[in-house]
Structure formats: C-alpha cells, structure tokens
Motif scaffolding. Structure first.
Motif, short mmCIF file in Angstrom:
data_model
loop_
_atom_site.label_atom_id
_atom_site.label_comp_id
_atom_site.label_asym_id
_atom_site.label_seq_id
_atom_site.Cartn_x
_atom_site.Cartn_y
_atom_site.Cartn_z
N ARG A 175 0.81 -1.21 0.00
CA ARG A 175 0.00 0.00 0.00
C ARG A 175 0.85 1.27 0.00
N PRO A 176 0.55 2.30 -0.74
CA PRO A 176 -0.55 2.35 -1.71
C PRO A 176 -0.24 1.49 -2.93
N ALA A 177 -1.22 0.72 -3.36
CA ALA A 177 -1.00 -0.26 -4.42
C ALA A 177 -0.77 0.44 -5.76
N ARG A 178 0.35 0.11 -6.33
CA ARG A 178 0.64 0.51 -7.71
C ARG A 178 0.88 -0.77 -8.48
N VAL A 179 0.78 -0.69 -9.79
CA VAL A 179 1.12 -1.88 -10.59
C VAL A 179 2.64 -1.93 -10.67
N ARG A 180 3.21 -2.99 -10.11
CA ARG A 180 4.65 -3.12 -10.11
C ARG A 180 5.14 -3.78 -11.40
N ASP A 181 4.38 -4.74 -11.85
CA ASP A 181 4.76 -5.42 -13.09
C ASP A 181 3.54 -6.20 -13.60
N ILE A 182 3.54 -6.49 -14.87
CA ILE A 182 2.50 -7.37 -15.44
C ILE A 182 3.24 -8.50 -16.14
N VAL A 183 2.98 -9.71 -15.67
CA VAL A 183 3.78 -10.86 -16.10
C VAL A 183 2.92 -11.77 -16.99
N ASP A 184 3.47 -12.13 -18.13
CA ASP A 184 2.81 -13.11 -19.01
C ASP A 184 3.06 -14.50 -18.47
N VAL A 185 2.01 -15.31 -18.43
CA VAL A 185 2.17 -16.70 -18.00
C VAL A 185 2.33 -17.55 -19.26
N PRO A 186 3.45 -18.27 -19.38
CA PRO A 186 3.76 -18.89 -20.67
C PRO A 186 3.03 -20.20 -20.98
N TRP A 187 2.45 -20.89 -19.98
CA TRP A 187 1.78 -22.15 -20.32
C TRP A 187 0.33 -21.87 -20.64
N HIS A 188 -0.16 -22.48 -21.71
CA HIS A 188 -1.52 -22.17 -22.12
C HIS A 188 -2.48 -23.31 -21.79
N GLY A 189 -2.71 -24.25 -22.69
CA GLY A 189 -3.59 -25.36 -22.30
C GLY A 189 -2.90 -26.16 -21.20
N ASP A 190 -3.27 -27.42 -21.07
CA ASP A 190 -2.41 -28.34 -20.33
C ASP A 190 -2.03 -27.95 -18.91
N ARG A 191 -2.98 -27.48 -18.13
CA ARG A 191 -2.61 -27.12 -16.76
C ARG A 191 -3.15 -28.19 -15.82
#
Ligand SMILES: Nc1ncnc2c1ncn2[C@@H]1O[C@H](COP(=O)(O)OP(=O)(O)OP(=O)(O)O)[C@@H](O)[C@H]1O
Ligand SMILES: [Mg+2]
Length: 268
Positions: A219-235
C-alpha cells in the motif's frame, strides 16, 4: 469451445483511491492501470492489505475511485451493474435456497431475462459442469465448503456477465480442496471462456490459473509489473512442480517481498 462467448474487455485507467481525511487519510490505490482483453483471465497478486479488494470493488462499482476511470466493453462503470458478477471469499449463496435455486437465482436479476425453461436448462448445464447434479435439491448447509464455492461459481457463470470478478474465492478452503477447485475453475473456464479478474495473494494460484498476472506493490498499491504466464492449455497439478513454474513463482514472490520492504509514500 461449446459455450457462448460473452463480449467484454476491462480497462482500468489510472485509478486512485484514498480513504479517510487529513492525517488519518490512507492512500490505498495509486494510479493503477491495466487492461484485461475479452476472454482473458488476469490474476492480481499483492501483499495483504495492499488494496486488492478495494481495486476489485472499484471494478464491481461498489467503491468510487477518486481519479481515473473503469470501462467494461467501452462503457464507463458508475456503480454496480449486470455487466459484472462477483464471487466472494465467503460463500455468498442463500442458505434457504437449494443448489439449483441458488444457481438459477442470478439469472432472474439480469437485464437479459430468461424464461423459466431457459433458466432450468442453463441451471442443468452448470450443475453438471460443476459436478453438482446429484445435489441439485440439497440445501447449502448439507454441502462442504468446496461444494458451496462450486455453487457460487456455477451461479456466476450462469449469469453470463461480461466480466467475472473473483476475490480470493478459495481462500477459506483447505489446501487440497483449493487445488481441486482451481482445476474445476480451469475446466469450466476452458469450456465457457469468460473475461476474468481474479484476486489472490497466492502466487502459485495466480500463475496456475491466469494468462497474465498483475503484480501490485504494498500500500498504496501501484502496478509493479505485469507478467505473461507462458503455459496455455495443459494445466494439471503436475505443472506446479515443474522447474519453469517454480522459477516464475519465485520471481514474482521476490517482487512481492521487495514490494513489502520498499519505502512507502504518505501513509502510516
Ligand atoms: N471503506 C474503507 N474505509 C477505510 N479504509 C479502508 C476501507 N476499505 C479498505 N480500507 C483500507 O484499505 C487498505 C486495503 O484494503 P483491501 O481490503 O483493499 O486490501 P487487500 O489487498 O484486499 O487485503 P487482503 O489481502 O487482506 O485481502 C487497508 O488498509 C484497509 O484498512
Ligand atoms: Mg482482500
């Protein structure tokens, strides 16, 4: 894909929120901005008390931001409305209604009204998708916590909002039930793809479920990072012990730890 795809994308554009006045004022959100594309599943992780629920509540329309704007499918959010549906941590289902009636209830409130026969048909589909068919006529008190959250999820999907908002929906469940529920959510969302904003403080849960993860600061919340998750199907749950999964989990957990120790702005 055998379900209907609902329209909608979310834009969170420079949201700030302060609670209280004068020396007691607390800035909870500070210029938070990110987008969720139509059909995308985005998780928000952040330290406890950082403002995740407040962020979700601004998107839901329960809390007015001081600055910035939220748009759902291009339309500004000015209060709660049928374009968004929230699944809460506590089991927000009606104890006096059966499982089936709980699932069908939300559809009665929507702008896009359904006939009783349509509600029944949609209800049947979600009862089945969530493995609740045998419990259609049961009352919630006879169900386990995991099953109650299945009812809440089924109801939210049955309403077919443009965006589904979930605030730590599995936090009250034991570890094993939580895993089962994560898999159930992946399964329903694979069949009935929706735009989802999912808040959690568990990095493991976020990267298991989401396409992208918004990492918030303390707090105060800021966007620190936006991360792409690399696995798509198959979870499947084996994914959680794979080296790539563990590496990504560690990377985000380190960010969160740093977020905790970084100097704060104007707050207590
Ligand atoms: N209506 C309110 N009035 C005053 N302060 C509030 C209000 N709502 C939230 N806060 C404060 O905002 C901060 C962030 O709260 P919030 O519930 O959004 O955090 P969170 O990230 O969801 O926390 P948790 O991980 O514990 O669920 C807290 O310090 C809280 O006390
Ligand atoms: Mg919260």
């Amino acid at each position: 894909m055998n379900g209907q795809v609902s329209g909608g994308g979310l834009s969170v554009a420079g949201i700030s929120k302060r609670f209280g006045r004068g020396t007691a004022a607390v800035t909870v959100l500070d210029d938070v901005r990110f987008d969720v594309a139509e059909g995308e599943f985005v998780a928000v992780v952040g330290p406890s008390g950082s403002g995740k629920t407040t962020l979700l509540n601004t998107v839901a329309g329960f809390v007015d931001p001081d600055t910035g704007a939220i748009r759902v499918n291009g339309a500004p959010v000015t209060g709660p409305g049928p374009s968004r549906c929230v699944v809460f941590q506590e089991y927000a289902i009606f104890p006096w209604l059966t499982v089936r009636r709980n699932i069908e209830f939300g559809m009665r409130l929507r702008a896009r009204r359904r006939t009783a026969a349509q509600r029944r048909e949609i209800g049947d589909r979600y009862l089945e998708l969530m493995g609740l068919t045998a419990f259609a006529d049961a009352l919630p008190k006879t169900l386990s916590g995991g099953m109650r959250q299945r009812v809440a999820l089924a109801r939210a999907y049955a309403v077919d909002p443009e965006i589904l908002l979930m605030d730590e929906p599995f936090a009250a469940l034991d570890a094993q039930t939580r895993e089962t529920m994560q898999e159930a959510l992946l399964e329903i969302n694979q069949k009935e793809r929706r735009t989802v904003l999912f808040v959690t403080h568990q990095v493991e849960e976020a990267i298991f479920l989401a396409d992208r993860v918004v990492v918030m600061s303390a707090r105060p919340a800021r966007v620190r990072d936006i991360v792409d998750v690399p696995w798509h199907g198959d979870r499947t749950h084996e994914l959680k012990t794979s080296p790539d999964f563990i590496a990504l989990r560690r990377r985000i957990e380190t960010m969160l730890r740093d977020a905790h120790t970084s100097p704060q702005g104007d707050d207590r």
